[in-house]
Scaffold this motif. Structure first.
Motif, PDB file in Angstrom:
ATOM      1  N   MET A  81       0.837  -1.194   0.000  1.00 13.03           N
ATOM      2  CA  MET A  81       0.000   0.000   0.000  1.00 13.03           C
ATOM      3  C   MET A  81       0.876   1.250   0.000  1.00 13.03           C
ATOM      4  O   MET A  81       1.980   1.258   0.535  1.00 13.03           O
ATOM      5  CB  MET A  81      -0.908   0.016   1.240  1.00 13.03           C
ATOM      6  CG  MET A  81      -1.770   1.254   1.381  1.00 13.03           C
ATOM      7  SD  MET A  81      -2.658   1.262   2.968  1.00 13.03           S
ATOM      8  CE  MET A  81      -3.449   2.869   2.886  1.00 13.03           C
ATOM      9  N   GLY A  82       0.354   2.297  -0.608  1.00 13.34           N
ATOM     10  CA  GLY A  82       0.967   3.617  -0.545  1.00 13.34           C
ATOM     11  C   GLY A  82      -0.118   4.640  -0.278  1.00 13.34           C
ATOM     12  O   GLY A  82      -1.247   4.501  -0.763  1.00 13.34           O
ATOM     13  N   VAL A  83       0.191   5.656   0.504  1.00 14.84           N
ATOM     14  CA  VAL A  83      -0.775   6.700   0.856  1.00 14.84           C
ATOM     15  C   VAL A  83      -0.257   8.043   0.369  1.00 14.84           C
ATOM     16  O   VAL A  83       0.929   8.354   0.526  1.00 14.84           O
ATOM     17  CB  VAL A  83      -0.996   6.775   2.385  1.00 14.84           C
ATOM     18  CG1 VAL A  83      -2.002   7.875   2.725  1.00 14.84           C
ATOM     19  CG2 VAL A  83      -1.463   5.438   2.919  1.00 14.84           C
ATOM     20  N   GLY A  84      -1.144   8.840  -0.197  1.00 17.12           N
ATOM     21  CA  GLY A  84      -0.796  10.193  -0.602  1.00 17.12           C
ATOM     22  C   GLY A  84      -1.848  11.171  -0.111  1.00 17.12           C
ATOM     23  O   GLY A  84      -3.044  10.862  -0.129  1.00 17.12           O
ATOM     24  N   THR A  85      -1.414  12.327   0.368  1.00 16.73           N
ATOM     25  CA  THR A  85      -2.350  13.320   0.887  1.00 16.73           C
ATOM     26  C   THR A  85      -1.985  14.716   0.384  1.00 16.73           C
ATOM     27  O   THR A  85      -0.862  14.970  -0.047  1.00 16.73           O
ATOM     28  CB  THR A  85      -2.344  13.349   2.424  1.00 16.73           C
ATOM     29  OG1 THR A  85      -1.051  13.771   2.884  1.00 16.73           O
ATOM     30  CG2 THR A  85      -2.668  11.978   3.013  1.00 16.73           C
ATOM     31  N   ALA A  86      -2.955  15.597   0.469  1.00 15.52           N
ATOM     32  CA  ALA A  86      -2.741  17.004   0.124  1.00 15.52           C
ATOM     33  C   ALA A  86      -3.846  17.816   0.772  1.00 15.52           C
ATOM     34  O   ALA A  86      -4.939  17.302   1.045  1.00 15.52           O
ATOM     35  CB  ALA A  86      -2.739  17.209  -1.392  1.00 15.52           C
ATOM     36  N   VAL A  87      -3.566  19.086   1.042  1.00 16.69           N
ATOM     37  CA  VAL A  87      -4.550  19.996   1.623  1.00 16.69           C
ATOM     38  C   VAL A  87      -4.746  21.161   0.658  1.00 16.69           C
ATOM     39  O   VAL A  87      -3.784  21.809   0.250  1.00 16.69           O
ATOM     40  CB  VAL A  87      -4.086  20.514   3.000  1.00 16.69           C
ATOM     41  CG1 VAL A  87      -5.111  21.493   3.572  1.00 16.69           C
ATOM     42  CG2 VAL A  87      -3.885  19.351   3.970  1.00 16.69           C
ATOM     43  N   SER A  88      -5.989  21.412   0.268  1.00 16.18           N
ATOM     44  CA  SER A  88      -6.276  22.494  -0.667  1.00 16.18           C
ATOM     45  C   SER A  88      -6.292  23.836   0.052  1.00 16.18           C
ATOM     46  O   SER A  88      -6.229  23.904   1.289  1.00 16.18           O
ATOM     47  CB  SER A  88      -7.621  22.248  -1.369  1.00 16.18           C
ATOM     48  OG  SER A  88      -8.650  22.030  -0.432  1.00 16.18           O
ATOM     49  N   ASP A  89      -6.377  24.909  -0.709  1.00 17.25           N
ATOM     50  CA  ASP A  89      -6.297  26.259  -0.141  1.00 17.25           C
ATOM     51  C   ASP A  89      -7.407  26.536   0.870  1.00 17.25           C
ATOM     52  O   ASP A  89      -7.223  27.334   1.793  1.00 17.25           O
ATOM     53  CB  ASP A  89      -6.362  27.307  -1.260  1.00 17.25           C
ATOM     54  CG  ASP A  89      -5.115  27.294  -2.134  1.00 17.25           C
ATOM     55  OD1 ASP A  89      -4.077  26.772  -1.671  1.00 17.25           O
ATOM     56  OD2 ASP A  89      -5.178  27.789  -3.266  1.00 17.25           O
ATOM     57  N   ASP A  90      -8.553  25.877   0.708  1.00 12.81           N
ATOM     58  CA  ASP A  90      -9.653  26.120   1.640  1.00 12.81           C
ATOM     59  C   ASP A  90      -9.595  25.219   2.869  1.00 12.81           C
ATOM     60  O   ASP A  90     -10.501  25.213   3.693  1.00 12.81           O
ATOM     61  CB  ASP A  90     -11.004  25.951   0.934  1.00 12.81           C
ATOM     62  CG  ASP A  90     -11.249  24.522   0.459  1.00 12.81           C
ATOM     63  OD1 ASP A  90     -10.348  23.665   0.632  1.00 12.81           O
ATOM     64  OD2 ASP A  90     -12.328  24.257  -0.098  1.00 12.81           O
ATOM     65  N   GLY A  91      -8.505  24.433   2.989  1.00 13.08           N
ATOM     66  CA  GLY A  91      -8.320  23.589   4.173  1.00 13.08           C
ATOM     67  C   GLY A  91      -8.865  22.183   4.040  1.00 13.08           C
ATOM     68  O   GLY A  91      -8.750  21.394   4.980  1.00 13.08           O
ATOM     69  N   THR A  92      -9.440  21.840   2.896  1.00 13.25           N
ATOM     70  CA  THR A  92      -9.965  20.487   2.697  1.00 13.25           C
ATOM     71  C   THR A  92      -8.819  19.488   2.599  1.00 13.25           C
ATOM     72  O   THR A  92      -7.813  19.745   1.931  1.00 13.25           O
ATOM     73  CB  THR A  92     -10.821  20.418   1.426  1.00 13.25           C
ATOM     74  OG1 THR A  92     -11.878  21.370   1.516  1.00 13.25           O
ATOM     75  CG2 THR A  92     -11.424  19.027   1.249  1.00 13.25           C
ATOM     76  N   PHE A  93      -8.973  18.354   3.272  1.00 13.97           N
ATOM     77  CA  PHE A  93      -7.954  17.306   3.298  1.00 13.97           C
ATOM     78  C   PHE A  93      -8.313  16.245   2.270  1.00 13.97           C
ATOM     79  O   PHE A  93      -9.417  15.692   2.288  1.00 13.97           O
ATOM     80  CB  PHE A  93      -7.878  16.687   4.691  1.00 13.97           C
ATOM     81  CG  PHE A  93      -6.726  15.741   4.889  1.00 13.97           C
ATOM     82  CD1 PHE A  93      -5.525  16.190   5.416  1.00 13.97           C
ATOM     83  CD2 PHE A  93      -6.835  14.405   4.535  1.00 13.97           C
ATOM     84  CE1 PHE A  93      -4.455  15.332   5.588  1.00 13.97           C
ATOM     85  CE2 PHE A  93      -5.775  13.537   4.711  1.00 13.97           C
ATOM     86  CZ  PHE A  93      -4.587  14.004   5.237  1.00 13.97           C
ATOM     87  N   TRP A  94      -7.389  15.955   1.357  1.00 18.30           N
ATOM     88  CA  TRP A  94      -7.602  14.972   0.287  1.00 18.30           C
ATOM     89  C   TRP A  94      -6.655  13.792   0.496  1.00 18.30           C
ATOM     90  O   TRP A  94      -5.498  13.967   0.866  1.00 18.30           O
ATOM     91  CB  TRP A  94      -7.333  15.609  -1.072  1.00 18.30           C
ATOM     92  CG  TRP A  94      -8.199  16.796  -1.366  1.00 18.30           C
ATOM     93  CD1 TRP A  94      -7.998  18.083  -0.935  1.00 18.30           C
ATOM     94  CD2 TRP A  94      -9.403  16.809  -2.113  1.00 18.30           C
ATOM     95  NE1 TRP A  94      -9.013  18.897  -1.386  1.00 18.30           N
ATOM     96  CE2 TRP A  94      -9.884  18.152  -2.117  1.00 18.30           C
ATOM     97  CE3 TRP A  94     -10.128  15.832  -2.808  1.00 18.30           C
ATOM     98  CZ2 TRP A  94     -11.056  18.523  -2.771  1.00 18.30           C
ATOM     99  CZ3 TRP A  94     -11.293  16.208  -3.465  1.00 18.30           C
ATOM    100  CH2 TRP A  94     -11.745  17.527  -3.441  1.00 18.30           C
ATOM    101  N   VAL A  95      -7.167  12.597   0.229  1.00 20.91           N
ATOM    102  CA  VAL A  95      -6.350  11.409   0.418  1.00 20.91           C
ATOM    103  C   VAL A  95      -6.587  10.419  -0.715  1.00 20.91           C
ATOM    104  O   VAL A  95      -7.711  10.283  -1.217  1.00 20.91           O
ATOM    105  CB  VAL A  95      -6.645  10.725   1.777  1.00 20.91           C
ATOM    106  CG1 VAL A  95      -8.109  10.326   1.890  1.00 20.91           C
ATOM    107  CG2 VAL A  95      -5.762   9.510   1.992  1.00 20.91           C
TER     108      VAL A  95
END
Length: 214
Positions: free
Chosen positions: A113-127
């Motif tokens: 498994m591999g996990v990737g995340t990012a946070v957009s400018d409005d603070g939403t957490f994406w995974v």
């Protein structure tokens, strides 16, 4: 607890995105609770997952990586979970509360498994989570079930994966979105402005208030 951490946190693992290590650990904790072996961390899967999380954060849209099957190599089965929420724990809960996505997390046929995340400018957490059964390993879905669309009988196709239903935005996320929309409207008006007209300024203020409250 220390024994469990020794299983799920691998020495030297490079978690580049926010809370990627937390998600990897909690996924393996869920597998341990279900009597399943821990996923092995795969750097190439994490890179693919992180790229997809960053694309979703940039676009503000939830979708699967259409190039996953060619972007990742060495697989006999491959699958992907994607979700967004206000924070990493909520995103994990979204996936665990969806039968199809929970089945991928608890699939005994996948081993990596591999996990990737990012946070957009409005603070939403994406995974994004990418799962793999290496080439040469069994392609049958295990006790976790697996999703019909994620099981591959050939190393050249993976089939579509399913998408987690997005949670309702929080009041804070709605406010941030409205503020950003108001700024864009005022900036658009300012392009054609030739003077500091107080009436125009009043209209700008009215635009901000209407958009924020809208």
């Amino acid at each position: 607890m220390l024994a469990l951490l020794a299983l799920v946190v691998l020495p030297g693992t490079a978690y580049a995105g926010p809370n990627e290590g937390d998600i990897f650990s909690v996924v393996n904790s869920a597998r341990a609770s279900a009597g399943l072996p821990a996923y092995a961390y795969a750097g190439d899967l994490a890179a693919a997952a992180r790229g997809q999380a960053e694309r979703m954060a940039a676009s503000g849209e939830l979708y699967h990586n259409p190039n996953l099957s060619s972007e990742v190599s060495g697989w006999s089965r491959i699958g992907e979970n994607v979700a967004f929420a206000g924070d990493w724990k909520s995103a994990h809960d979204v996936l665990m509360n969806s039968p199809d996505h929970r089945a991928q997390i608890l699939d005994s046929g996948y081993t990596q498994m591999g996990v990737g995340t990012a946070v957009s400018d409005d603070g939403t957490f994406w995974v994004a989570e990418v799962f793999r059964t290496p080439s040469g390993a069994s392609t049958s879905a295990g006790a976790g079930g697996g999703t019909p669309g994620s099981t591959s009988t050939s190393p050249t196709s993976s089939g579509p994966a399913t998408t987690a239903a997005p949670p309702k935005p929080t009041p804070e996320q709605i406010l941030r979105h409205n503020i950003r929309s108001a700024r864009e409207k005022v900036a658009s008006r300012a392009k054609d402005r030739t003077s500091n007209d107080p009436i125009v300024a009043a209209l700008d203020f009215s635009t901000v208030m209407d958009t924020v409250s809208g």
